[in-house]
Enzyme design. Structure first.
Site, short mmCIF file in Angstrom:
data_model
loop_
_atom_site.label_atom_id
_atom_site.label_comp_id
_atom_site.label_asym_id
_atom_site.label_seq_id
_atom_site.Cartn_x
_atom_site.Cartn_y
_atom_site.Cartn_z
N GLU A 70 0.74 -1.32 -0.12
CA GLU A 70 0.20 -0.38 0.29
C GLU A 70 0.64 1.47 0.08
OE1 GLU A 70 -2.76 1.44 -0.92
OE2 GLU A 70 -4.81 0.62 0.59
N ASP A 71 -0.02 2.19 -0.56
CA ASP A 71 0.85 3.24 -0.59
C ASP A 71 0.96 4.02 0.52
OD1 ASP A 71 -1.14 3.97 -1.22
OD2 ASP A 71 -1.60 5.79 -2.28
N ASP A 102 -4.21 5.24 5.92
CA ASP A 102 -4.84 6.63 6.97
C ASP A 102 -5.88 5.61 8.36
OD1 ASP A 102 -6.63 8.60 7.73
OD2 ASP A 102 -5.69 9.67 5.40
N PHE A 160 -2.44 15.59 4.64
CA PHE A 160 -2.92 15.11 2.88
C PHE A 160 -1.34 15.31 1.83
CE2 PHE A 160 -4.29 14.88 -1.72
CZ PHE A 160 -4.74 13.79 -0.78
N ASP A 189 -1.49 11.22 -5.28
CA ASP A 189 -2.36 12.01 -6.05
C ASP A 189 -2.99 12.92 -5.16
OD1 ASP A 189 -4.92 9.47 -5.80
OD2 ASP A 189 -5.74 11.36 -7.45
N ARG A 210 8.74 12.91 -8.09
CA ARG A 210 9.36 11.97 -7.01
C ARG A 210 9.80 11.94 -5.45
NH1 ARG A 210 14.38 10.36 -10.38
NH2 ARG A 210 14.00 10.18 -12.16
P1 5GP Z 1 -7.78 4.73 4.66
O1 5GP Z 1 -9.30 3.93 3.86
O2 5GP Z 1 -6.86 4.14 5.64
O3 5GP Z 1 -8.61 6.03 5.29
O4 5GP Z 1 -7.23 5.72 3.27
C1 5GP Z 1 -6.41 4.87 2.39
C2 5GP Z 1 -6.42 5.33 1.31
O5 5GP Z 1 -7.22 6.98 1.18
C3 5GP Z 1 -5.17 5.53 0.67
O6 5GP Z 1 -5.06 4.26 -0.54
C4 5GP Z 1 -4.71 6.62 -0.10
O7 5GP Z 1 -5.32 6.00 -1.55
C5 5GP Z 1 -5.77 7.48 0.43
N1 5GP Z 1 -4.70 8.42 1.03
C6 5GP Z 1 -5.03 8.37 2.51
N2 5GP Z 1 -4.24 9.70 3.27
C7 5GP Z 1 -4.08 10.36 1.59
C8 5GP Z 1 -3.14 10.94 2.09
O8 5GP Z 1 -2.28 11.56 2.24
N3 5GP Z 1 -3.23 11.60 0.54
C9 5GP Z 1 -2.90 11.20 -0.90
N4 5GP Z 1 -2.89 10.70 -2.57
N5 5GP Z 1 -3.89 9.94 -0.38
C10 5GP Z 1 -4.60 9.63 1.06
#
Ligand code: 5GP
Length: 179
Positions: free
Chosen positions: A104-105, A108, A157, A164, A173
């Site tokens: 996962e990137d 959150d 964020f 993105d 990068r």
């Molecule tokens: P979760 O389900 O853990 O709340 O969120 C996961 C998804 O929310 C991540 O895979 C990502 O797509 C998006 N997300 C959460 N925080 C960020 C952030 O700071 N930046 C970006 N670009 N996407 C985020």
């Protein structure tokens, strides 16, 4: 450290983590995977879109036998009792009896990962672990055991390095944060 603030959809993002800092974190995760998965031929499941750059750089640091596949998590609204439902798309491989590592990137709230792990567990793999480049510990709303964590960040964020803001910013990068 990158110098300039960038603008995406008219929103400003300031430099936050450099490519070198990100790559160092990726290498540390790769070293742990090389150690823990030697001889296990894990199947890495990279969650699109955000993890493509992380997955690519991580793969280059892995020296063990491993496979990779790319999946998506689609969200849709269920009934009021079930709330939001998350479905895995694109998983072609048989995962029963395999050692899975979800890439996962960013984690959150953990909603996405919780749903994904439940669905993967139901397919009876030998094991499932998560490797995330970034995690926001303050935001986590679920008891999740995320074994491999690149960098913990505050509740900002962030964009860049595959992540993105409404479709833009994945190409940078370095990592930037909203200001
Ligand atoms: P979760 O389900 O853990 O709340 O969120 C996961 C998804 O929310 C991540 O895979 C990502 O797509 C998006 N997300 C959460 N925080 C960020 C952030 O700071 N930046 C970006 N670009 N996407 C985020």
């Amino acid at each position: 450290m990158p110098q300039a603030t960038i603008s995406l959809h008219n929103k400003a993002f300031a430099p936050y983590l450099s490519e070198a800092q990100l790559i160092a974190a990726v290498r540390a995760v790769a070293q742990q995977l090389n150690r823990d998965y030697a001889g296990k031929k894990p199947l890495l499941l990279a969650v699109l879109n955000g993890s493509f750059m992380f997955a690519s750089d991580l793969m280059k640091e892995l020296t063990i036998d491993c496979e990779i596949s790319f999946i998506r998590v689609a969200s849709y609204q269920g009934t009021s009792s079930t709330g939001e439902i998350k479905e895995i798309l694109g998983l072609q491989e048989a995962v029963e009896g395999r050692h899975l590592v979800v890439l996962e990137d960013i984690v959150d709230t953990g909603h996405t990962m919780k749903a994904l792990l439940a669905q993967l567990q139901a397919k009876q793999p030998a094991s499932v672990e998560v490797a995330t480049l970034l995690i926001k510990p303050e935001c986590l709303q679920h008891q999740l055991d995320i074994k491999y964590q690149g960098l913990a960040i505050p509740n900002d964020f962030v964009v860049g390095y595959g992540l993105d803001y409404d479709g833009l910013g994945r190409n940078y990068r370095d990592l930037y944060r909203a200001v």
